[in-house]
Design a protein around this motif. Sequence first.
Motif, PDB file in Angstrom:
ATOM      1  N   UNK A 148       2.072   9.330   3.014  1.00 56.04           N
ATOM      2  CA  UNK A 148       1.136   8.837   2.466  1.00 56.04           C
ATOM      3  C   UNK A 148       1.845   7.540   1.608  1.00 56.04           C
ATOM      4  N   UNK A 149       2.780   7.549   1.577  1.00 58.60           N
ATOM      5  CA  UNK A 149       3.416   6.583   0.414  1.00 58.60           C
ATOM      6  C   UNK A 149       3.247   5.575   0.370  1.00 58.60           C
ATOM      7  N   UNK A 150       3.148   5.098   2.165  1.00 59.87           N
ATOM      8  CA  UNK A 150       2.176   3.035   1.842  1.00 59.87           C
ATOM      9  C   UNK A 150       0.816   3.364   1.746  1.00 59.87           C
ATOM     10  N   UNK A 151      -0.054   4.921   2.004  1.00 59.07           N
ATOM     11  CA  UNK A 151      -1.019   4.847   0.905  1.00 59.07           C
ATOM     12  C   UNK A 151      -1.194   4.884   0.212  1.00 59.07           C
ATOM     13  N   UNK A 152      -0.360   5.398  -0.622  1.00 59.60           N
ATOM     14  CA  UNK A 152      -0.828   5.660  -2.385  1.00 59.60           C
ATOM     15  C   UNK A 152      -0.321   4.102  -2.908  1.00 59.60           C
ATOM     16  N   UNK A 153       0.596   3.551  -2.037  1.00 62.89           N
ATOM     17  CA  UNK A 153       1.414   2.750  -2.878  1.00 62.89           C
ATOM     18  C   UNK A 153       0.810   1.091  -2.544  1.00 62.89           C
ATOM     19  N   UNK A 154       0.409   0.867  -1.063  1.00 64.96           N
ATOM     20  CA  UNK A 154       0.028  -0.707  -0.644  1.00 64.96           C
ATOM     21  C   UNK A 154      -0.600  -0.739   0.230  1.00 64.96           C
ATOM     22  N   UNK A 155      -1.352   0.206   0.772  1.00 61.60           N
ATOM     23  CA  UNK A 155      -2.189  -0.137   2.381  1.00 61.60           C
ATOM     24  C   UNK A 155      -3.191  -1.097   2.394  1.00 61.60           C
ATOM     25  N   UNK A 188      -6.230   2.841  10.007  1.00 59.47           N
ATOM     26  CA  UNK A 188      -7.180   2.353   9.675  1.00 59.47           C
ATOM     27  C   UNK A 188      -6.564   0.659   9.308  1.00 59.47           C
ATOM     28  N   UNK A 189      -5.600   0.704   8.882  1.00 57.52           N
ATOM     29  CA  UNK A 189      -5.313  -0.514   8.209  1.00 57.52           C
ATOM     30  C   UNK A 189      -4.228  -1.736   8.945  1.00 57.52           C
ATOM     31  N   UNK A 190      -4.656  -1.181  10.421  1.00 55.15           N
ATOM     32  CA  UNK A 190      -4.273  -2.188  11.303  1.00 55.15           C
ATOM     33  C   UNK A 190      -2.851  -2.335  12.067  1.00 55.15           C
ATOM     34  N   UNK A 191      -2.359  -0.957  12.304  1.00 54.41           N
ATOM     35  CA  UNK A 191      -0.799  -0.771  12.007  1.00 54.41           C
ATOM     36  C   UNK A 191      -0.934  -0.032  13.202  1.00 54.41           C
ATOM     37  N   UNK A 192       0.297   0.041  13.990  1.00 53.77           N
ATOM     38  CA  UNK A 192       0.057   0.728  14.952  1.00 53.77           C
ATOM     39  C   UNK A 192       1.103   1.020  15.857  1.00 53.77           C
ATOM     40  N   UNK A 193       2.735   0.618  14.903  1.00 57.69           N
ATOM     41  CA  UNK A 193       3.969   0.668  15.291  1.00 57.69           C
ATOM     42  C   UNK A 193       4.491   1.625  13.856  1.00 57.69           C
ATOM     43  N   UNK A 194       4.438   3.182  14.122  1.00 52.27           N
ATOM     44  CA  UNK A 194       4.892   4.405  13.326  1.00 52.27           C
ATOM     45  C   UNK A 194       6.242   5.317  13.730  1.00 52.27           C
ATOM     46  N   UNK A 195       7.301   4.756  12.871  1.00 52.82           N
ATOM     47  CA  UNK A 195       8.502   5.964  13.643  1.00 52.82           C
ATOM     48  C   UNK A 195       9.253   6.216  12.445  1.00 52.82           C
ATOM     49  N   UNK A 196       9.475   7.381  12.915  1.00 51.69           N
ATOM     50  CA  UNK A 196      10.256   8.739  12.235  1.00 51.69           C
ATOM     51  C   UNK A 196      11.632   8.680  12.295  1.00 51.69           C
ATOM     52  N   UNK A 197      12.027   9.022  11.337  1.00 54.32           N
ATOM     53  CA  UNK A 197      13.840   9.064  11.078  1.00 54.32           C
ATOM     54  C   UNK A 197      14.340  10.048  11.087  1.00 54.32           C
ATOM     55  N   UNK A 198      14.244  11.065  11.312  1.00 55.44           N
ATOM     56  CA  UNK A 198      14.470  12.562  11.425  1.00 55.44           C
ATOM     57  C   UNK A 198      14.444  13.199  10.424  1.00 55.44           C
ATOM     58  N   UNK A 241      -9.323  -5.440   1.627  1.00 55.38           N
ATOM     59  CA  UNK A 241      -8.544  -4.327   2.399  1.00 55.38           C
ATOM     60  C   UNK A 241      -8.993  -2.786   1.315  1.00 55.38           C
ATOM     61  N   UNK A 242      -9.822  -3.150   0.124  1.00 50.40           N
ATOM     62  CA  UNK A 242      -9.525  -1.645  -0.336  1.00 50.40           C
ATOM     63  C   UNK A 242     -10.005  -0.517   0.299  1.00 50.40           C
ATOM     64  N   UNK A 243     -11.207  -0.745   0.881  1.00 53.21           N
ATOM     65  CA  UNK A 243     -12.601   0.211   1.592  1.00 53.21           C
ATOM     66  C   UNK A 243     -11.115   0.580   2.432  1.00 53.21           C
ATOM     67  N   UNK A 244     -10.516   0.071   3.427  1.00 52.45           N
ATOM     68  CA  UNK A 244      -9.646   0.876   3.961  1.00 52.45           C
ATOM     69  C   UNK A 244      -8.633   1.938   3.337  1.00 52.45           C
ATOM     70  N   UNK A 245      -8.220   0.971   3.087  1.00 55.84           N
ATOM     71  CA  UNK A 245      -7.219   1.735   1.755  1.00 55.84           C
ATOM     72  C   UNK A 245      -7.436   2.835   1.565  1.00 55.84           C
ATOM     73  N   UNK A 246      -9.282   2.972   1.197  1.00 59.31           N
ATOM     74  CA  UNK A 246      -8.955   4.389   0.777  1.00 59.31           C
ATOM     75  C   UNK A 246      -9.214   5.355   2.129  1.00 59.31           C
ATOM     76  N   UNK A 247      -9.975   4.685   3.256  1.00 61.37           N
ATOM     77  CA  UNK A 247      -9.835   5.243   4.488  1.00 61.37           C
ATOM     78  C   UNK A 247      -8.152   5.814   5.202  1.00 61.37           C
ATOM     79  N   UNK A 248      -7.703   5.154   4.637  1.00 68.62           N
ATOM     80  CA  UNK A 248      -6.407   5.688   5.430  1.00 68.62           C
ATOM     81  C   UNK A 248      -5.387   6.770   4.881  1.00 68.62           C
ATOM     82  N   UNK A 249      -6.137   6.278   3.650  1.00 69.03           N
ATOM     83  CA  UNK A 249      -5.113   7.659   2.469  1.00 69.03           C
ATOM     84  C   UNK A 249      -6.475   9.012   2.799  1.00 69.03           C
ATOM     85  N   UNK A 250      -7.399   8.575   3.078  1.00 63.45           N
ATOM     86  CA  UNK A 250      -7.967  10.092   3.165  1.00 63.45           C
ATOM     87  C   UNK A 250      -7.447  10.715   4.938  1.00 63.45           C
TER      88      UNK A 250
END
Length: 247
Positions: free
Chosen positions: A27-34, A81-91, A192-201
Amino acid sequence: MTDPQITQLQPLPEDWQRALAVVAHPDDLEYGCSAAIAAWTDAGREVAYVLATRGEAGIDSLDPATCGPLREREQRAGAAVVGVTTVEFLGHRDGVIEYGTALRRDIAAAIRRHRPELVLTLNHRDTWGDASWNTPDHVAVGRATLDAAADAGNRWIFPELTDQGLEPFGGVRWVAVAGSSRPTHAVDARPGLERAVRSLLEHRSYLEALTDQDPETYARAFLTTRTTATAERFGGIPAVAFEVFTR
């Protein structure tokens, strides 16, 4: 009409192809810059996400073993939702991320893997503006990301990464910090605002634990308020603001 006495933000540079966003939590990116990220992927640019944690300590009513996988799924859905398919988690452990060489190494390794020209992160300062205290996780990851942008290009820092096949990469040209109280640049949020809303949702479990408001009402109001506030410094255009450090 824009007040000419207000320092105006500059458009964020566009002569790049790959970006890497490094933050602490889902959610950090969805609140910040999606909203900006949606516009970039529309233009054919590549954006990947790296998250230090899975956000497992973020919902009081859920134990971490249940919460972590749930928030990971929600993050992947929000990214899509915003076109990003690569998501990694560092643990790293949510809530107790430690700034230091281990974190810098992990982020430097991600930069070497993805080889971005633009790196994004979240506010690395102690406060949001002057009133609200930032979390230690945001501070640690933001600061480590700024440092790792240089670490990634130095073969004598973390030489074990080279042994793992991750060659030094000194091609980061900018680090852009979202949520900064000292912004210098901005990106038009309108496409990108409408997709940013959907991304946060997509972070519905987190939002339902955070607020009693209807999630869509909350998400739309939050993002619209943020981007509209930036318009005063960006020629009247609703925008996502960044503090940009040139390398």
